[in-house]
Design a protein around this motif. Sequence first.
Motif, PDB file in Angstrom:
ATOM      1  N   ILE A 109       0.838  -1.200   0.000  1.00 59.13           N
ATOM      2  CA  ILE A 109       0.000   0.000   0.000  1.00 59.13           C
ATOM      3  C   ILE A 109       0.872   1.248   0.000  1.00 59.13           C
ATOM      4  N   PHE A 110       1.905   1.250   0.826  1.00 59.36           N
ATOM      5  CA  PHE A 110       2.843   2.382   0.860  1.00 59.36           C
ATOM      6  C   PHE A 110       3.471   2.590  -0.522  1.00 59.36           C
ATOM      7  N   GLU A 111       3.920   1.507  -1.142  1.00 60.01           N
ATOM      8  CA  GLU A 111       4.588   1.609  -2.447  1.00 60.01           C
ATOM      9  C   GLU A 111       3.648   2.167  -3.515  1.00 60.01           C
ATOM     10  N   SER A 112       2.378   1.821  -3.428  1.00 60.93           N
ATOM     11  CA  SER A 112       1.434   2.293  -4.447  1.00 60.93           C
ATOM     12  C   SER A 112       1.294   3.814  -4.412  1.00 60.93           C
ATOM     13  N   PHE A 113       1.338   4.388  -3.212  1.00 62.91           N
ATOM     14  CA  PHE A 113       1.269   5.844  -3.113  1.00 62.91           C
ATOM     15  C   PHE A 113       2.612   6.486  -3.461  1.00 62.91           C
ATOM     16  N   ASN A 167      -7.413  -2.305  -2.216  1.00 66.72           N
ATOM     17  CA  ASN A 167      -8.298  -1.313  -2.833  1.00 66.72           C
ATOM     18  C   ASN A 167      -8.947  -0.431  -1.767  1.00 66.72           C
ATOM     19  N   PHE A 168      -9.319  -1.048  -0.640  1.00 67.33           N
ATOM     20  CA  PHE A 168      -9.939  -0.299   0.455  1.00 67.33           C
ATOM     21  C   PHE A 168      -8.991   0.780   0.969  1.00 67.33           C
ATOM     22  N   ALA A 169      -7.742   0.424   1.171  1.00 67.81           N
ATOM     23  CA  ALA A 169      -6.758   1.397   1.661  1.00 67.81           C
ATOM     24  C   ALA A 169      -6.588   2.539   0.661  1.00 67.81           C
ATOM     25  N   GLN A 170      -6.524   2.205  -0.614  1.00 69.29           N
ATOM     26  CA  GLN A 170      -6.445   3.244  -1.643  1.00 69.29           C
ATOM     27  C   GLN A 170      -7.656   4.180  -1.545  1.00 69.29           C
ATOM     28  N   TYR A 171      -8.812   3.585  -1.362  1.00 67.13           N
ATOM     29  CA  TYR A 171     -10.062   4.350  -1.323  1.00 67.13           C
ATOM     30  C   TYR A 171     -10.113   5.295  -0.125  1.00 67.13           C
ATOM     31  N   VAL A 172      -9.826   4.782   1.070  1.00 67.13           N
ATOM     32  CA  VAL A 172      -9.981   5.618   2.265  1.00 67.13           C
ATOM     33  C   VAL A 172      -8.908   6.708   2.340  1.00 67.13           C
ATOM     34  N   PHE A 173      -7.712   6.427   1.852  1.00 62.58           N
ATOM     35  CA  PHE A 173      -6.661   7.445   1.892  1.00 62.58           C
ATOM     36  C   PHE A 173      -6.908   8.565   0.880  1.00 62.58           C
ATOM     37  N   ARG A 174      -7.682   8.270  -0.153  1.00 57.72           N
ATOM     38  CA  ARG A 174      -7.947   9.270  -1.185  1.00 57.72           C
ATOM     39  C   ARG A 174      -9.305   9.955  -1.020  1.00 57.72           C
ATOM     40  N   SER A 175     -10.066   9.548   0.009  1.00 58.56           N
ATOM     41  CA  SER A 175     -11.424  10.051   0.177  1.00 58.56           C
ATOM     42  C   SER A 175     -11.581  10.765   1.519  1.00 58.56           C
ATOM     43  N   PRO A 176     -12.655  11.533   1.682  1.00 61.01           N
ATOM     44  CA  PRO A 176     -12.893  12.227   2.959  1.00 61.01           C
ATOM     45  C   PRO A 176     -13.138  11.241   4.097  1.00 61.01           C
ATOM     46  N   ASN A 177     -12.942  11.708   5.314  1.00 64.25           N
ATOM     47  CA  ASN A 177     -13.234  10.881   6.486  1.00 64.25           C
ATOM     48  C   ASN A 177     -14.691  10.436   6.463  1.00 64.25           C
ATOM     49  N   GLY A 178     -14.916   9.206   6.918  1.00 60.36           N
ATOM     50  CA  GLY A 178     -16.265   8.646   6.934  1.00 60.36           C
ATOM     51  C   GLY A 178     -16.548   7.720   5.773  1.00 60.36           C
ATOM     52  N   CYS A 179     -15.664   7.705   4.788  1.00 56.70           N
ATOM     53  CA  CYS A 179     -15.901   6.871   3.608  1.00 56.70           C
ATOM     54  C   CYS A 179     -15.833   5.385   3.934  1.00 56.70           C
ATOM     55  N   ALA A 180     -15.185   5.029   5.046  1.00 60.02           N
ATOM     56  CA  ALA A 180     -15.066   3.613   5.425  1.00 60.02           C
ATOM     57  C   ALA A 180     -16.412   3.009   5.800  1.00 60.02           C
ATOM     58  N   GLU A 181     -17.449   3.847   5.964  1.00 59.61           N
ATOM     59  CA  GLU A 181     -18.793   3.357   6.268  1.00 59.61           C
ATOM     60  C   GLU A 181     -19.682   3.346   5.031  1.00 59.61           C
ATOM     61  N   ASN A 182     -19.107   3.590   3.881  1.00 52.68           N
ATOM     62  CA  ASN A 182     -19.874   3.598   2.631  1.00 52.68           C
ATOM     63  C   ASN A 182     -19.993   2.178   2.097  1.00 52.68           C
ATOM     64  N   PHE A 183     -21.058   1.479   2.496  1.00 50.69           N
ATOM     65  CA  PHE A 183     -21.201   0.071   2.127  1.00 50.69           C
ATOM     66  C   PHE A 183     -21.660  -0.110   0.679  1.00 50.69           C
TER      67      PHE A 183
END
Length: 258
Positions: free
Chosen positions: A17-21, A90-106
């Motif tokens: 995940i670190f390498e991807s960023f 993919n989840f890590a990519q998503y949450v690091f690139r999105s606003p807080n609270g996105c981890a609850e977007n089911f």
Amino acid sequence: MIVYVFDGSFQGLLTAIFESFSRKHEVVDLIEERLFEPGFFDELIRIRTESNRAERVWIGLKKKVGIDGQQRFYQAFLSESPTVLQHLFNFAQYVFRSPNGCAENFGNADVLAITQAAQKVHREKHRMEAFVRFKKHQNGLFMAAICPDFNVLPLILPHFKNRYADQSWLIYDERRHYGIYYDGNVVCEVLLAHKPRASTGQDVLEAGLDGQERLYDTLWKDYFRSANITERNNPKLHLQHVPKRYWRYLTEKLDTLT
């Protein structure tokens, strides 16, 4: 397609995940080394696990999704699902690139997948904590063999360390061929020199049992039979609370296994 090949470890996942960023790669196929088959048109990058980079990602996840979200992420990894590693990446990519609270977007497929995987692992954790039974050996060590659907040993460790803090014990995972040992002070991971061959989790414990252990088994079975009210038996409800695959751990149920 960009392909990251890594060692399959949790720290390896975090390093990827670190390498991807670091490399600014947003779309990546993540594959374990043992499963990797090279393709003609893939851009292959081998990820070398680095603990300091993994730690930075782990801390970053905590800031983005909180302790509960961080725990779900780890539990999903322990599910060992064939598809969960890609979902976690993919989840890590998503949450690091999105606003807080996105981890609850089911509505997001990756959020939903790791939440469902984590829930399964969480249920298995609680069942192992409830159903594991120790056998005392002649050397005073209490041993239990388990075969959980998921790799829950790291999760059940705190429960047994707190509950049996004054005893030495070993819990061995037959499926994954490793165990956790507590000597009354320190916990460590153990590997057996010879993998046990057993039809049930209790068979591996038979050799070297304490002389009183079989007596305790008999007394417990007698108590269980005497406390049972036959007229109130509800097999369907009983199976809901104690699925048959867990009977192998319960002394009172071993005689009923076929």
